[in-house]
Design a protein around this motif. Structure first.
Motif, PDB file in Angstrom:
ATOM      1  N   SER A  95       0.837  -1.196   0.000  1.00 19.17           N
ATOM      2  CA  SER A  95       0.000   0.000   0.000  1.00 19.17           C
ATOM      3  C   SER A  95       0.873   1.247   0.000  1.00 19.17           C
ATOM      4  O   SER A  95       0.562   2.228  -0.643  1.00 19.17           O
ATOM      5  N   ARG A  96       1.970   1.203   0.717  1.00 22.55           N
ATOM      6  CA  ARG A  96       2.881   2.356   0.699  1.00 22.55           C
ATOM      7  C   ARG A  96       3.475   2.537  -0.689  1.00 22.55           C
ATOM      8  O   ARG A  96       3.572   3.627  -1.195  1.00 22.55           O
ATOM      9  N   SER A  97       3.872   1.424  -1.285  1.00 26.67           N
ATOM     10  CA  SER A  97       4.428   1.477  -2.632  1.00 26.67           C
ATOM     11  C   SER A  97       3.401   2.017  -3.617  1.00 26.67           C
ATOM     12  O   SER A  97       3.712   2.828  -4.470  1.00 26.67           O
TER      13      SER A  97
ATOM     14  N   ARG B  23       4.152  13.372 -12.610  1.00 29.03           N
ATOM     15  CA  ARG B  23       4.439  13.209 -14.038  1.00 29.03           C
ATOM     16  C   ARG B  23       3.363  13.901 -14.889  1.00 29.03           C
ATOM     17  O   ARG B  23       3.668  14.632 -15.821  1.00 29.03           O
ATOM     18  N   ILE B  24       2.104  13.676 -14.539  1.00 27.36           N
ATOM     19  CA  ILE B  24       1.001  14.291 -15.280  1.00 27.36           C
ATOM     20  C   ILE B  24       1.037  15.806 -15.135  1.00 27.36           C
ATOM     21  O   ILE B  24       0.855  16.541 -16.107  1.00 27.36           O
ATOM     22  N   ALA B  25       1.282  16.283 -13.913  1.00 25.36           N
ATOM     23  CA  ALA B  25       1.353  17.734 -13.674  1.00 25.36           C
ATOM     24  C   ALA B  25       2.478  18.355 -14.485  1.00 25.36           C
ATOM     25  O   ALA B  25       2.324  19.425 -15.077  1.00 25.36           O
ATOM     26  N   ARG B  26       3.621  17.677 -14.542  1.00 21.89           N
ATOM     27  CA  ARG B  26       4.774  18.169 -15.310  1.00 21.89           C
ATOM     28  C   ARG B  26       4.407  18.294 -16.789  1.00 21.89           C
ATOM     29  O   ARG B  26       4.715  19.291 -17.430  1.00 21.89           O
ATOM     30  N   GLU B  27       3.718  17.293 -17.324  1.00 22.63           N
ATOM     31  CA  GLU B  27       3.311  17.313 -18.730  1.00 22.63           C
ATOM     32  C   GLU B  27       2.311  18.432 -19.003  1.00 22.63           C
ATOM     33  O   GLU B  27       2.464  19.191 -19.962  1.00 22.63           O
TER      34      GLU B  27
ATOM     35  N   THR C  71       3.575   5.329  -5.992  1.00 25.14           N
ATOM     36  CA  THR C  71       3.334   5.242  -7.426  1.00 25.14           C
ATOM     37  C   THR C  71       2.282   6.259  -7.851  1.00 25.14           C
ATOM     38  O   THR C  71       2.431   6.933  -8.867  1.00 25.14           O
ATOM     39  N   LYS C  72       1.224   6.398  -7.060  1.00 26.62           N
ATOM     40  CA  LYS C  72       0.171   7.364  -7.377  1.00 26.62           C
ATOM     41  C   LYS C  72       0.710   8.785  -7.346  1.00 26.62           C
ATOM     42  O   LYS C  72       0.412   9.595  -8.223  1.00 26.62           O
TER      43      LYS C  72
END
Length: 99
Positions: free
Chosen positions: A10-12, A23-27, A16-17
């Motif tokens: 769950s931590r992993s 990543r999406i915000a950067r794009e 990941t989320k």
């Protein structure tokens, strides 16, 4: 051991989320502004989504110590969509923060 594995998963999954949101915000930020963030300098969960701070080169100069950088605060909603951004700081490369 089973409980530890589940907690780790769950931590992993949470990491990941968060990485996916960044990543999406950067794009999205790059598409809107034409700037490509060099790094993430802040990240905070909010009631409605996320606040991320990106460091961006706004003006490249030679030597690069004369380049101008900026910190942008980007706001994402729960779905990871960019809902707003603003420049919160502009500074020459290599300038240390004053505490």
């Amino acid at each position: 051991m089973g409980d530890t594995g589940e907690q780790d998963n769950s931590r992993s999954g949470g990491r990941t989320k968060v990485a996916r949101c960044v990543r999406i915000a950067r794009e999205q930020f790059g598409e809107i502004t034409g700037y490509h963030p060099e790094s993430v300098s802040g990240l905070r969960r909010t009631e409605d989504g996320w606040l991320i701070q990106f460091e961006v080169v706004e003006l490249e100069r030679i030597p690069d110590t004369m380049s101008l950088l900026a910190t942008y605060q980007v706001e994402l909603d729960e779905d990871g969509d960019l809902v707003g951004y603003q420049r919160v700081r502009r500074y020459p490369r290599g300038q240390a923060d004053r505490g």
